[in-house]
Motif scaffolding. Structure first.
Motif, short mmCIF file in Angstrom:
data_model
loop_
_atom_site.label_atom_id
_atom_site.label_comp_id
_atom_site.label_asym_id
_atom_site.label_seq_id
_atom_site.Cartn_x
_atom_site.Cartn_y
_atom_site.Cartn_z
N GLU A 154 78.41 54.06 36.37
CA GLU A 154 77.62 54.28 35.22
C GLU A 154 77.44 56.00 34.92
N GLY A 155 78.22 56.52 34.05
CA GLY A 155 77.92 57.66 33.77
C GLY A 155 78.27 58.60 34.89
N ASP A 156 77.33 59.48 35.21
CA ASP A 156 77.43 60.26 36.41
C ASP A 156 77.10 59.83 38.01
N ASP A 157 76.71 58.36 37.68
CA ASP A 157 76.18 57.58 38.83
C ASP A 157 77.38 56.51 39.44
N PHE A 158 77.24 56.57 40.69
CA PHE A 158 78.04 55.59 41.41
C PHE A 158 77.15 54.69 42.32
N TYR A 159 77.32 53.46 41.86
CA TYR A 159 76.44 52.52 42.61
C TYR A 159 77.15 51.70 43.49
N ARG A 160 76.51 51.27 44.96
CA ARG A 160 77.04 50.23 45.68
C ARG A 160 76.13 49.17 45.67
N PHE A 161 76.78 48.12 45.31
CA PHE A 161 75.47 46.65 45.22
C PHE A 161 75.80 45.98 46.51
N GLY A 162 74.79 45.48 47.18
CA GLY A 162 75.00 44.46 48.42
C GLY A 162 75.09 42.98 47.77
#
Length: 354
Positions: A154-162
């Motif tokens: 999302e934009g400049d953010d990278f997410y790791r969802f469990g």
């Protein structure tokens, strides 16, 4: 006339055979799945709960077995008419092969409408509720709904969802914030809870990278500023094959807007959207077999050949699906190749029949 007497007779026989085959396949699958799932019985999740869970999944199973039901049902319906020489009498009375085939195709429209409606509005909902209900019976309220997890941008953010739970609580969230190619901070939250229209992170640990050193802060609770909604995260974390065509398209569009690869959701999307053409192709193959090499054989032989064709079709689709992701060709071709093969086979056999 849209339907004359011959058309109604052919349509009634073919549709009845399709329904009988579909009911038999679903019944057999229900029995086998029930016996297999009895091993999961424990605590509050008893034998009756296993049966209820499988009943809730019947719409998804109906969608899965629709191609096989159409193929074998058409073989049995038209085959029974061929065995009793009814098709021969129709042709002798001046009915062309194309007109008989068109009469057999007409009930397919009802099957297509029902299958597409289940795919879009019924099976995605029942699958999610069935899985949530089962896991909550096993593990209590708020059980983990999906173990798929994964990465999102999302934009400049990278997410790791469990994982995501049945009550829309996301477990194990990590965010990596970048400034260009420079990693600025990494945040981890034990969970994210949807409250009053916004996400609340709980038990947060933030690591910031400043002037050659790292600074670690902990917070009990903080609002998560994001455009993700519970519906979007459910779409992102649920198995792709059980999602509706519209959800798959939105997911693929989201990945495309983020500059990410969208081959897998597009593959499932085109499989669902091109299903009417697939069913028509399988119907054509069934008719070509009945008018051609299987005209005088027993019903059991027709069923056997129908199973062979159906399994071959499924294996070809399963082979081309990962190939499209590996070699980078369009998912549309991975879906169309087996379908076009059905049309080619059916037309060739029908032309030989004359």
């Amino acid at each position: 006339m849209i339907f004359d007497r011959f058309d109604r007779y052919i349509a009634r026989n073919v549709l009845a055979a399709m329904l009988v085959v579909q009911v038999m396949i679903l019944g057999l699958d229900l029995v086998i799945s029930y016996i297999n799932d009895l091993g999961d019985v424990e605590g509050n999740y008893g034998a009756l709960d296993v049966f209820v869970y499988l009943l809730m999944r019947l719409p998804w199973r109906f969608y899965q077995y629709a191609p096989v039901g159409v193929l074998i049902g058409a073989l049995i319906g038209l085959g029974s008419m061929a065995s009793s020489n009814e098709l021969t009498v129709m042709r002798a009375s001046g009915r062309s092969l194309a007109r008989i085939l068109w009469g057999a195709m007409k009930p397919l429209g009802l099957v297509i409408i029902l299958t597409m409606a289940i795919s879009e509005w019924v099976s995605p909902v029942t699958e999610q509720h069935a899985e949530a209900w089962r896991l909550e019976q096993l593990e209590g309220e708020g059980a983990i709904l999906s173990e798929r997890g994964g990465w999102q941008r999302e934009g400049d953010d990278f997410y790791r969802f469990g994982t995501i739970r049945a009550d829309d609580v996301v477990i194990d969230v990590t965010r990596y914030h970048f400034d260009g190619t420079q990693l600025v901070s990494a945040e981890h939250a034990d969970r994210a809870v949807w409250e009053d229209g916004s996400w609340q992170w709980q038990n947060i640990e933030e690591t910031r990278f400043e002037d050659g050193q790292t600074v670690v802060d902990t917070t009990d609770k903080r609002t998560w500023e994001t455009s993700f909604t519970p519906e979007q995260l459910n779409r992102l974390l649920r198995p792709l094959e059980s999602q509706s065509p519209s959800d798959l398209w939105r997911y693929a569009s989201y990945l495309g807007n983020q500059g990410l690869e969208a081959t897998q959701p597009l593959l499932y999307f085109w499989q669902k959207m091109l299903l009417p053409f697939t069913l028509a192709g399988l119907m054509l193959v069934a008719a070509s077999f009945v008018f051609g090499p299987l005209r005088t054989v027993a019903a059991g032989t027709r069923v056997f050949y129908g199973i062979i064709v159906g399994v071959s079709f499924k294996y070809l689709q399963d082979l081309l699906a990962p190939a499209s992701m590996l070699f980078g060709f369009s998912p549309v071709f991975a879906v169309l190749v087996p379908t076009v093969a059905c049309y080619v086979l059916g037309i060739v056999l029908l032309r030989r029949t004359g």
